[in-house]
Design an enzyme around this catalytic site. Sequence first.
Site, PDB file in Angstrom:
ATOM      1  N   ASP A  80       0.833  -1.209   0.000  1.00 38.25           N
ATOM      2  CA  ASP A  80       0.000   0.000   0.000  1.00 38.25           C
ATOM      3  C   ASP A  80       0.864   1.254   0.000  1.00 38.25           C
ATOM      4  OD1 ASP A  80       0.832  -0.641   2.678  1.00 38.25           O
ATOM      5  OD2 ASP A  80      -0.610   0.822   3.446  1.00 38.25           O
ATOM      6  N   GLU A 175       0.174  -1.367   5.553  1.00 35.28           N
ATOM      7  CA  GLU A 175       1.203  -0.956   6.513  1.00 35.28           C
ATOM      8  C   GLU A 175       0.996   0.484   6.942  1.00 35.28           C
ATOM      9  OE1 GLU A 175       5.112   0.723   7.846  1.00 35.28           O
ATOM     10  OE2 GLU A 175       3.843   1.356   6.192  1.00 35.28           O
TER      11      GLU A 175
END
EC number: 3.4.11.4
Length: 409
Positions: A80, A175
């Site tokens: 991400d 994350e």
Amino acid sequence: MSKVVERFLKYVKYHTTSDENSNTFPSTEGQLIFARELAKELKELGLSEVEVDENGYVTALLPANTDKKIPTIGFIAHMDTSPDMCGKDVKPQIIENYDGNDIVLNKEKGIILSTSEFPELKNYIGKTLITTDGTTLLGADDKAGIAEIITAIEYLINHPEIEHGNVKIAFTPDEEIGRGVDKFNVKKFACDFAYTVDGGELGTIEYENFNAASAKIKIHGRNVHPGTAKGKMKNSILIGIELQNMLPELERPEHTEGYQGFYHLNNFQGTVEETSMYYIIRDFDKQAFSDKKEYIKSIVEALNKKYGEGTVELELKDQYYNMREVIEKHMHIVETAMEAMRSLGIEPKVVPIRGGTDGARLSFMGLPTPNLFTGGHNFHGKYEFIPIHAMEKAVEVIVKIVELYGKKG
Ligand SMILES: [Zn+2]
């Protein structure tokens, strides 16, 4: 163009911004699309046990090519990108043979990557940089990590003369919104230790981070008509200000750096009747961390003595801990990474992380995981950039770490 750059330029086109307001896992559909693409690529490379699990974690195995007893090493990066800045329609720009002047990211919008604001640019004169077009982030955090890991694995596949043990890779979702390892299956990953490849500039290695706690404070006042308040009113806002003033003035984020810890007042809302305050408490040192928590407790006690029992309520909660405590018992993980860097002519820089990382949480979940550099700068914003020689060096460092453990076996 080198393989790692080619991969990186392909990966940044995927829109994988995570979303903290989402209740799904992963938080956004784009991450799953990217995960499936990565799995496809890993299969094509010939890796074993390639899997995208129901939570979007991509894992794969490069099997050992020797019978020697060698530890299983993991390499981890996240898919991400930060919700702080748009990560859709990323249009990377390649600045070849950088001349040391300001870089115009976007002429139309007047967005400039300037050497006065970012003097580290001067270190890259003559090098090739990848920047944004000023309208999005770049996504080097952490697609550079993914490109570097896959390219290193590909190198190992193409160089069977390098003896190695089992090497595992994992690409994780979410994350950036702090959920990256929530559903990570450490047992199934079955590594002796791992590295996240999620750090900054060339040569950095991180294995220390803050110990972290939050302090929620509620103050109960007593509201009385101000005209007849004498001896009766208890203004909870003023008690809150008093509390804040009892904390050491220099131990705030704006006065600290390096290994210094702090109390940070993040939120303060109040009326005469009721006030709430929210602090985060941070320190690298375990003793100092616990002293900070004790100190805030003693302040609350003193205020309760002064204004009456139950006036101030405190809820302290530990959030995460310094992974150094875990890593220190396995210092070979850091030392081997440094040895790998030095053998490639890179001077390792140990940097304390003034925050938390997935590696810190993994370390306390039983998988010691320091963090290696990706080579990128200015993560989470439009000024993000990455020099391509740093990405190439990151690939070499990963290969070298695997090689060194292969030799130690
Ligand atoms: Zn990252």
